[in-house]
Motif scaffolding. Structure first.
Motif, PDB file in Angstrom:
ATOM      1  N   ARG A 144       0.832  -1.206   0.000  1.00  0.00           N
ATOM      2  CA  ARG A 144       0.000   0.000   0.000  1.00  0.00           C
ATOM      3  C   ARG A 144       0.868   1.258   0.000  1.00  0.00           C
ATOM      4  NH1 ARG A 144      -3.790   2.026   4.925  1.00  0.00           N
ATOM      5  NH2 ARG A 144      -1.944   1.353   6.043  1.00  0.00           N
ATOM      6  N   VAL A 145       1.868   1.296   0.847  1.00  0.00           N
ATOM      7  CA  VAL A 145       2.747   2.466   0.915  1.00  0.00           C
ATOM      8  C   VAL A 145       3.521   2.621  -0.397  1.00  0.00           C
ATOM      9  CG1 VAL A 145       4.753   3.451   2.104  1.00  0.00           C
ATOM     10  CG2 VAL A 145       2.878   2.454   3.429  1.00  0.00           C
ATOM     11  N   ALA A 146       3.956   1.526  -0.984  1.00  0.00           N
ATOM     12  CA  ALA A 146       4.674   1.593  -2.264  1.00  0.00           C
ATOM     13  C   ALA A 146       3.778   2.183  -3.362  1.00  0.00           C
ATOM     14  CB  ALA A 146       5.170   0.207  -2.665  1.00  0.00           C
ATOM     15  N   VAL A 147       2.508   1.808  -3.373  1.00  0.00           N
ATOM     16  CA  VAL A 147       1.588   2.361  -4.370  1.00  0.00           C
ATOM     17  C   VAL A 147       1.409   3.863  -4.148  1.00  0.00           C
ATOM     18  CG1 VAL A 147      -0.786   2.336  -5.253  1.00  0.00           C
ATOM     19  CG2 VAL A 147       0.386   0.176  -4.779  1.00  0.00           C
ATOM     20  N   TYR A 148       1.236   4.268  -2.886  1.00  0.00           N
ATOM     21  CA  TYR A 148       1.124   5.704  -2.591  1.00  0.00           C
ATOM     22  C   TYR A 148       2.390   6.459  -3.024  1.00  0.00           C
ATOM     23  CZ  TYR A 148      -3.244   5.707   0.122  1.00  0.00           C
ATOM     24  OH  TYR A 148      -4.558   5.640   0.522  1.00  0.00           O
ATOM     25  N   ILE A 149       3.551   5.882  -2.799  1.00  0.00           N
ATOM     26  CA  ILE A 149       4.798   6.519  -3.223  1.00  0.00           C
ATOM     27  C   ILE A 149       4.844   6.622  -4.743  1.00  0.00           C
ATOM     28  CG2 ILE A 149       7.318   6.233  -3.332  1.00  0.00           C
ATOM     29  CD1 ILE A 149       7.099   5.077  -0.431  1.00  0.00           C
ATOM     30  N   ALA A 150       4.430   5.560  -5.429  1.00  0.00           N
ATOM     31  CA  ALA A 150       4.404   5.589  -6.901  1.00  0.00           C
ATOM     32  C   ALA A 150       3.469   6.686  -7.404  1.00  0.00           C
ATOM     33  CB  ALA A 150       3.981   4.226  -7.443  1.00  0.00           C
ATOM     34  N   VAL A 151       2.316   6.835  -6.759  1.00  0.00           N
ATOM     35  CA  VAL A 151       1.381   7.898  -7.159  1.00  0.00           C
ATOM     36  C   VAL A 151       2.026   9.260  -6.944  1.00  0.00           C
ATOM     37  CG1 VAL A 151      -0.827   9.010  -6.617  1.00  0.00           C
ATOM     38  CG2 VAL A 151      -0.709   6.523  -6.831  1.00  0.00           C
ATOM     39  N   SER A 152       2.688   9.439  -5.810  1.00  0.00           N
ATOM     40  CA  SER A 152       3.308  10.744  -5.553  1.00  0.00           C
ATOM     41  C   SER A 152       4.408  11.040  -6.561  1.00  0.00           C
ATOM     42  CB  SER A 152       3.835  10.835  -4.117  1.00  0.00           C
ATOM     43  OG  SER A 152       4.872   9.931  -3.905  1.00  0.00           O
ATOM     44  N   ILE A 153       5.155  10.038  -6.957  1.00  0.00           N
ATOM     45  CA  ILE A 153       6.179  10.229  -7.985  1.00  0.00           C
ATOM     46  C   ILE A 153       5.525  10.597  -9.319  1.00  0.00           C
ATOM     47  CG2 ILE A 153       7.940   9.024  -9.359  1.00  0.00           C
ATOM     48  CD1 ILE A 153       8.681   7.540  -6.701  1.00  0.00           C
ATOM     49  N   GLY A 154       4.317  10.072  -9.552  1.00  0.00           N
ATOM     50  CA  GLY A 154       3.578  10.397 -10.764  1.00  0.00           C
ATOM     51  C   GLY A 154       3.190  11.864 -10.864  1.00  0.00           C
ATOM     52  N   PHE A 155       3.147  12.552  -9.717  1.00  0.00           N
ATOM     53  CA  PHE A 155       2.839  13.983  -9.728  1.00  0.00           C
ATOM     54  C   PHE A 155       4.001  14.816 -10.271  1.00  0.00           C
ATOM     55  CE2 PHE A 155      -0.411  12.887  -6.529  1.00  0.00           C
ATOM     56  CZ  PHE A 155      -1.462  13.656  -6.974  1.00  0.00           C
ATOM     57  N   ILE A 156       5.217  14.349 -10.127  1.00  0.00           N
ATOM     58  CA  ILE A 156       6.395  15.155 -10.479  1.00  0.00           C
ATOM     59  C   ILE A 156       6.395  15.570 -11.949  1.00  0.00           C
ATOM     60  CG2 ILE A 156       8.925  15.171 -10.611  1.00  0.00           C
ATOM     61  CD1 ILE A 156       8.864  13.426  -8.027  1.00  0.00           C
ATOM     62  N   PRO A 157       6.246  14.633 -12.911  1.00  0.00           N
ATOM     63  CA  PRO A 157       6.235  15.088 -14.312  1.00  0.00           C
ATOM     64  C   PRO A 157       5.061  16.007 -14.634  1.00  0.00           C
ATOM     65  CG  PRO A 157       5.865  12.705 -14.182  1.00  0.00           C
ATOM     66  CD  PRO A 157       6.173  13.174 -12.805  1.00  0.00           C
ATOM     67  N   LEU A 158       3.960  15.864 -13.896  1.00  0.00           N
ATOM     68  CA  LEU A 158       2.816  16.749 -14.119  1.00  0.00           C
ATOM     69  C   LEU A 158       3.136  18.166 -13.657  1.00  0.00           C
ATOM     70  CD1 LEU A 158      -0.087  14.372 -13.036  1.00  0.00           C
ATOM     71  CD2 LEU A 158       0.919  14.704 -15.307  1.00  0.00           C
ATOM     72  N   CYS A 159       3.806  18.271 -12.521  1.00  0.00           N
ATOM     73  CA  CYS A 159       4.245  19.595 -12.049  1.00  0.00           C
ATOM     74  C   CYS A 159       5.211  20.217 -13.045  1.00  0.00           C
ATOM     75  CB  CYS A 159       4.911  19.477 -10.670  1.00  0.00           C
ATOM     76  SG  CYS A 159       3.770  19.137  -9.327  1.00  0.00           S
ATOM     77  N   ILE A 160       6.147  19.433 -13.541  1.00  0.00           N
ATOM     78  CA  ILE A 160       7.115  19.937 -14.524  1.00  0.00           C
ATOM     79  C   ILE A 160       6.389  20.414 -15.781  1.00  0.00           C
ATOM     80  CG2 ILE A 160       9.009  19.248 -16.067  1.00  0.00           C
ATOM     81  CD1 ILE A 160       9.937  17.378 -13.716  1.00  0.00           C
ATOM     82  N   LYS A 161       5.404  19.640 -16.222  1.00  0.00           N
ATOM     83  CA  LYS A 161       4.641  20.008 -17.422  1.00  0.00           C
ATOM     84  C   LYS A 161       3.913  21.333 -17.218  1.00  0.00           C
ATOM     85  CE  LYS A 161       2.514  19.098 -21.378  1.00  0.00           C
ATOM     86  NZ  LYS A 161       3.206  19.173 -22.636  1.00  0.00           N
ATOM     87  N   VAL A 162       3.227  21.483 -16.085  1.00  0.00           N
ATOM     88  CA  VAL A 162       2.484  22.722 -15.837  1.00  0.00           C
ATOM     89  C   VAL A 162       3.452  23.888 -15.688  1.00  0.00           C
ATOM     90  CG1 VAL A 162       0.990  23.908 -14.175  1.00  0.00           C
ATOM     91  CG2 VAL A 162       0.455  21.577 -14.885  1.00  0.00           C
ATOM     92  N   LEU A 163       4.546  23.680 -14.990  1.00  0.00           N
ATOM     93  CA  LEU A 163       5.527  24.755 -14.813  1.00  0.00           C
ATOM     94  C   LEU A 163       6.163  25.153 -16.140  1.00  0.00           C
ATOM     95  CD1 LEU A 163       7.153  23.579 -11.466  1.00  0.00           C
ATOM     96  CD2 LEU A 163       5.696  25.597 -11.799  1.00  0.00           C
ATOM     97  N   SER A 164       6.229  24.229 -17.098  1.00  0.00           N
ATOM     98  CA  SER A 164       6.829  24.548 -18.394  1.00  0.00           C
ATOM     99  C   SER A 164       5.969  25.508 -19.215  1.00  0.00           C
ATOM    100  CB  SER A 164       7.063  23.264 -19.194  1.00  0.00           C
ATOM    101  OG  SER A 164       5.852  22.738 -19.697  1.00  0.00           O
ATOM    102  N   PHE A 165       4.693  25.634 -18.904  1.00  0.00           N
ATOM    103  CA  PHE A 165       3.830  26.570 -19.617  1.00  0.00           C
ATOM    104  C   PHE A 165       4.183  28.015 -19.322  1.00  0.00           C
ATOM    105  CE2 PHE A 165       0.970  22.890 -19.875  1.00  0.00           C
ATOM    106  CZ  PHE A 165       0.665  22.939 -21.220  1.00  0.00           C
ATOM    107  N   ARG A 166       4.880  28.238 -18.249  1.00  0.00           N
ATOM    108  CA  ARG A 166       5.255  29.593 -17.825  1.00  0.00           C
ATOM    109  C   ARG A 166       6.259  30.192 -18.820  1.00  0.00           C
ATOM    110  NH1 ARG A 166       4.654  32.600 -13.206  1.00  0.00           N
ATOM    111  NH2 ARG A 166       3.493  31.034 -12.095  1.00  0.00           N
ATOM    112  N   GLN A 167       7.025  29.393 -19.497  1.00  0.00           N
ATOM    113  CA  GLN A 167       8.100  29.861 -20.373  1.00  0.00           C
ATOM    114  C   GLN A 167       7.602  30.493 -21.641  1.00  0.00           C
ATOM    115  OE1 GLN A 167      11.468  27.852 -19.705  1.00  0.00           O
ATOM    116  NE2 GLN A 167      10.640  27.197 -17.791  1.00  0.00           N
TER     117      GLN A 167
END
Length: 167
Positions: A144-167
């Motif tokens: 269960r904790v490993a799945v939650y960690i995997a989900v949280s890691i899945g947020f990172i590229p999404l943050c990068i994608k949204v932050l890239s719109f600023r450029q």
């Protein structure tokens, strides 16, 4: 993707980053609990099960209720504010489905078992079946904790994608 305003992107960044940070905070608490607290209360039942009791032990119930509630509210807000950003929205929906599946699993398996373990704290002994269930609980909790960690890691590229719109 329709035209995105700077205000829209800023709100998407804020809510996506908040939910990501809360998810990582939740992961830290889960890792702490999994590596330190669970082995302690599971080590010598029924004596160590007293650690789970609200009045005598370390009650984590309110902590988890508050943290999950805050996170799920910010998760929904992140989806709402990222809705016009198709790839981000779609991945957020996938992550939400995984998150909800693990929450349902938590409420269906982990919570009822931990409540039963709490109720056994005053027992003089526990059956082999209970010891086996505690062991299963611990093992499945790692997954269960490993799945939650995997989900949280899945947020990172999404943050990068949204932050890239600023450029």
């Amino acid at each position: 993707m329709e035209s995105l305003t700077a205000t829209y992107i800023t709100r998407a960044e804020i809510w996506l980053c908040i939910t990501t940070l809360l998810y990582f905070l939740m992961n830290g608490a889960q890792i702490f609990e999994t590596l330190l607290f669970v082995p302690k209360w599971a080590s010598s039942p029924p004596d160590t099960l007293k650690l789970l009791q609200d009045e005598n032990g370390v009650s984590l119930k309110f902590f988890w209720i508050i943290l999950h509630s805050l996170h799920e509210i910010t998760f929904i807000l992140a989806i709402a504010f990222c809705w016009k950003i198709d790839p981000v929205r779609n991945w957020l929906l996938i992550l939400l489905i995984i998150h909800v599946a693990v929450r349902v699993w938590t409420l269906a398996f982990f919570a009822p078992n931990i409540i039963q373990f709490q109720n056994l704290a005053s027992a003089t002994s526990v059956s082999q079946e209970i010891i086996t269930r505690i062991s299963l609980w611990k093992t499945l909790n790692y997954i269960r904790v490993a799945v939650y960690i995997a989900v949280s890691i899945g947020f990172i590229p999404l943050c990068i994608k949204v932050l890239s719109f600023r450029q």
